[in-house]
Design a protein around this motif. Structure first.
Motif, PDB file in Angstrom:
ATOM      1  N   SER A  44       0.841  -1.192   0.000  1.00  0.00           N
ATOM      2  CA  SER A  44       0.000   0.000   0.000  1.00  0.00           C
ATOM      3  C   SER A  44       0.882   1.250   0.000  1.00  0.00           C
ATOM      4  O   SER A  44       1.863   1.320   0.734  1.00  0.00           O
ATOM      5  CB  SER A  44      -0.897  -0.042   1.239  1.00  0.00           C
ATOM      6  OG  SER A  44      -1.679   1.106   1.293  1.00  0.00           O
ATOM      7  N   LYS A  48       0.966   2.026  -7.019  1.00  0.00           N
ATOM      8  CA  LYS A  48       0.222   1.216  -7.994  1.00  0.00           C
ATOM      9  C   LYS A  48      -0.905   2.013  -8.648  1.00  0.00           C
ATOM     10  O   LYS A  48      -1.030   2.025  -9.874  1.00  0.00           O
ATOM     11  CB  LYS A  48      -0.371  -0.032  -7.309  1.00  0.00           C
ATOM     12  CG  LYS A  48       0.647  -0.935  -6.641  1.00  0.00           C
ATOM     13  CD  LYS A  48       0.011  -2.193  -6.072  1.00  0.00           C
ATOM     14  CE  LYS A  48      -0.981  -1.949  -4.943  1.00  0.00           C
ATOM     15  NZ  LYS A  48      -0.380  -1.330  -3.742  1.00  0.00           N
ATOM     16  N   SER A  49      -1.726   2.653  -7.818  1.00  0.00           N
ATOM     17  CA  SER A  49      -2.860   3.416  -8.389  1.00  0.00           C
ATOM     18  C   SER A  49      -2.355   4.556  -9.254  1.00  0.00           C
ATOM     19  O   SER A  49      -2.915   4.829 -10.325  1.00  0.00           O
ATOM     20  CB  SER A  49      -3.741   3.997  -7.283  1.00  0.00           C
ATOM     21  OG  SER A  49      -4.088   3.002  -6.381  1.00  0.00           O
ATOM     22  N   THR A  50      -1.304   5.207  -8.796  1.00  0.00           N
ATOM     23  CA  THR A  50      -0.755   6.330  -9.561  1.00  0.00           C
ATOM     24  C   THR A  50      -0.244   5.854 -10.915  1.00  0.00           C
ATOM     25  O   THR A  50      -0.476   6.504 -11.937  1.00  0.00           O
ATOM     26  CB  THR A  50       0.367   7.010  -8.758  1.00  0.00           C
ATOM     27  OG1 THR A  50      -0.135   7.380  -7.469  1.00  0.00           O
ATOM     28  CG2 THR A  50       0.884   8.244  -9.474  1.00  0.00           C
ATOM     29  N   LEU A  52      -1.302   3.217 -12.591  1.00  0.00           N
ATOM     30  CA  LEU A  52      -2.476   2.897 -13.409  1.00  0.00           C
ATOM     31  C   LEU A  52      -3.132   4.176 -13.942  1.00  0.00           C
ATOM     32  O   LEU A  52      -3.451   4.277 -15.125  1.00  0.00           O
ATOM     33  CB  LEU A  52      -3.478   2.094 -12.573  1.00  0.00           C
ATOM     34  CG  LEU A  52      -4.721   1.625 -13.314  1.00  0.00           C
ATOM     35  CD1 LEU A  52      -4.531   0.196 -13.796  1.00  0.00           C
ATOM     36  CD2 LEU A  52      -5.959   1.710 -12.449  1.00  0.00           C
ATOM     37  N   HIS A  53      -3.300   5.157 -13.061  1.00  0.00           N
ATOM     38  CA  HIS A  53      -3.966   6.392 -13.478  1.00  0.00           C
ATOM     39  C   HIS A  53      -3.148   7.150 -14.525  1.00  0.00           C
ATOM     40  O   HIS A  53      -3.717   7.689 -15.477  1.00  0.00           O
ATOM     41  CB  HIS A  53      -4.229   7.290 -12.255  1.00  0.00           C
ATOM     42  CG  HIS A  53      -5.263   6.728 -11.333  1.00  0.00           C
ATOM     43  ND1 HIS A  53      -5.445   7.174 -10.049  1.00  0.00           N
ATOM     44  CD2 HIS A  53      -6.167   5.733 -11.506  1.00  0.00           C
ATOM     45  CE1 HIS A  53      -6.423   6.484  -9.483  1.00  0.00           C
ATOM     46  NE2 HIS A  53      -6.875   5.603 -10.339  1.00  0.00           N
ATOM     47  N   PHE A  93     -13.056  -2.467 -12.232  1.00  0.00           N
ATOM     48  CA  PHE A  93     -12.698  -2.113 -10.860  1.00  0.00           C
ATOM     49  C   PHE A  93     -13.144  -3.227  -9.913  1.00  0.00           C
ATOM     50  O   PHE A  93     -13.851  -4.150 -10.298  1.00  0.00           O
ATOM     51  CB  PHE A  93     -13.383  -0.795 -10.466  1.00  0.00           C
ATOM     52  CG  PHE A  93     -13.069   0.342 -11.375  1.00  0.00           C
ATOM     53  CD1 PHE A  93     -11.908   1.081 -11.206  1.00  0.00           C
ATOM     54  CD2 PHE A  93     -13.906   0.662 -12.429  1.00  0.00           C
ATOM     55  CE1 PHE A  93     -11.604   2.136 -12.056  1.00  0.00           C
ATOM     56  CE2 PHE A  93     -13.613   1.719 -13.287  1.00  0.00           C
ATOM     57  CZ  PHE A  93     -12.456   2.449 -13.093  1.00  0.00           C
ATOM     58  N   ASP A 168      -8.349  -2.754 -11.906  1.00  0.00           N
ATOM     59  CA  ASP A 168      -7.880  -2.276 -10.604  1.00  0.00           C
ATOM     60  C   ASP A 168      -8.478  -3.157  -9.513  1.00  0.00           C
ATOM     61  O   ASP A 168      -9.654  -3.058  -9.221  1.00  0.00           O
ATOM     62  CB  ASP A 168      -8.317  -0.816 -10.424  1.00  0.00           C
ATOM     63  CG  ASP A 168      -7.623  -0.149  -9.242  1.00  0.00           C
ATOM     64  OD1 ASP A 168      -6.882  -0.826  -8.515  1.00  0.00           O
ATOM     65  OD2 ASP A 168      -7.846   1.060  -9.051  1.00  0.00           O
ATOM     66  N   GLU A 169      -7.670  -4.059  -8.962  1.00  0.00           N
ATOM     67  CA  GLU A 169      -8.132  -5.018  -7.942  1.00  0.00           C
ATOM     68  C   GLU A 169      -9.425  -5.704  -8.394  1.00  0.00           C
ATOM     69  O   GLU A 169     -10.416  -5.729  -7.654  1.00  0.00           O
ATOM     70  CB  GLU A 169      -8.363  -4.326  -6.594  1.00  0.00           C
ATOM     71  CG  GLU A 169      -7.145  -3.653  -5.999  1.00  0.00           C
ATOM     72  CD  GLU A 169      -6.170  -4.637  -5.334  1.00  0.00           C
ATOM     73  OE1 GLU A 169      -6.406  -5.867  -5.371  1.00  0.00           O
ATOM     74  OE2 GLU A 169      -5.141  -4.158  -4.812  1.00  0.00           O
ATOM     75  N   VAL A 199      -3.787  -4.114 -11.590  1.00  0.00           N
ATOM     76  CA  VAL A 199      -3.191  -3.723 -10.321  1.00  0.00           C
ATOM     77  C   VAL A 199      -3.799  -4.578  -9.220  1.00  0.00           C
ATOM     78  O   VAL A 199      -5.018  -4.735  -9.158  1.00  0.00           O
ATOM     79  CB  VAL A 199      -3.454  -2.227 -10.034  1.00  0.00           C
ATOM     80  CG1 VAL A 199      -3.202  -1.912  -8.569  1.00  0.00           C
ATOM     81  CG2 VAL A 199      -2.576  -1.356 -10.911  1.00  0.00           C
TER      82      VAL A 199
END
Ligand code: ADP
Length: 233
Positions: A44, A48-50, A52-53, A93, A168-169, A199
């Motif tokens: 965490s 990862k999210s960054t 992907l975005h 998502f 995403d997950e 991700v």
């Protein structure tokens, strides 16, 4: 060599925060080839999210460039970027985000309707068929299991034949067996030419992908390809 469907070149993304600057992504260079299935994992806060975005054009890098299907999206104006995302990028998502009042086929038709296109019934059925849901076209989300709803969400994501599918997950809300089914479906889609980038913080989910990228503190620490037999190469 064939050009990658998605390319990040020296992508950094930082945020100004109370205590100074937070670097969410730190000089990341990566390419995702056509028909590949890649898992992006890491603890965490690792970025990862960054990643992907930025790769999907949802967030602009502070520096570096991102290319989708040969188009450099970094300098695009918001309106063009929105159109490119709609036409060339698919998303799924953890929450399926299906509209409860619509049937499976109406949900799948939605991206085409939003793009102002009249959805050909054959195309909707083909997308549902690809995810094994052709027999449930007239069902509403509440009449479907979680795994089935995620399959419909996948059909909706691929109906526009996107250059890349970002997940995403996607199995975060599913039990282990259903998760495994959705993951093997993602792998099937990749085997049929769909570029898939997922991700996940779950190593079991990541193991379904042929390539695993591990992030730590916004940097790539591992980039490992697996042979089809599941043996690291
Ligand atoms: P992950 O998805 O791996 O949990 P993120 O990409 O969400 O990681 O975040 C990476 C780092 O960037 C974290 O330290 C997070 O706190 C920080 N971060 C992300 N978005 C913002 C923001 N809008 N403002 C400040 N810091 C942020």
């Amino acid at each position: 060599m064939e050009e990658d469907m998605v390319e990040l070149r020296d992508v950094s993304r930082s945020h100004r925060a109370a205590g100074g600057t937070v670097t969410a992504l730190d000089s990341v260079t990566l390419g995702f080839g056509r028909g590949t299935f890649t898992a992006v994992t890491g603890p965490s806060g690792s970025g990862k999210s960054t990643l992907l975005h930025c790769a999907a054009g949802l967030e602009r890098p502070t520096s570096g460039s991102v290319t989708i299907g040969g188009t450099d999206i970094t300098g695009l104006r918001e309106s063009r970027l929105t159109r490119l995302r709609r036409d060339r990028v698919g998303f799924v998502f953890q929450a399926y985000n299906l509209l409860p009042a619509l049937t499976a086929e109406q949900n799948v038709a939605l991206p085409l309707r939003l793009a102002g296109r009249r959805p050909a019934p054959g195309r909707i059925r083909a997308a549902l068929d690809e995810v094994g849901m052709a027999g449930r076209a007239r069902h509403r989300p509440a009449e479907l299991s979680g795994g089935q709803q995620q399959r419909v969400a996948l059909a909706r994501a691929i109906v526009t034949r996107p250059d890349v599918l970002f997940a995403d997950e996607p199995t975060g809300a599913l039990d282990a067996r259903t998760a495994a089914e959705v993951l093997s479906l993602l792998r099937d889609l990749a085997d049929r030419g769909q570029t898939v980038v997922m991700v996940t913080h779950d190593p079991v989910a990541a193991a379904h992908a042929a390539r695993t990228i591990v992030l730590a503190d916004g940097r790539v620490t591992t980039d490992q390809h697996r042979s089809p037999a599941g043996v690291p190469t």
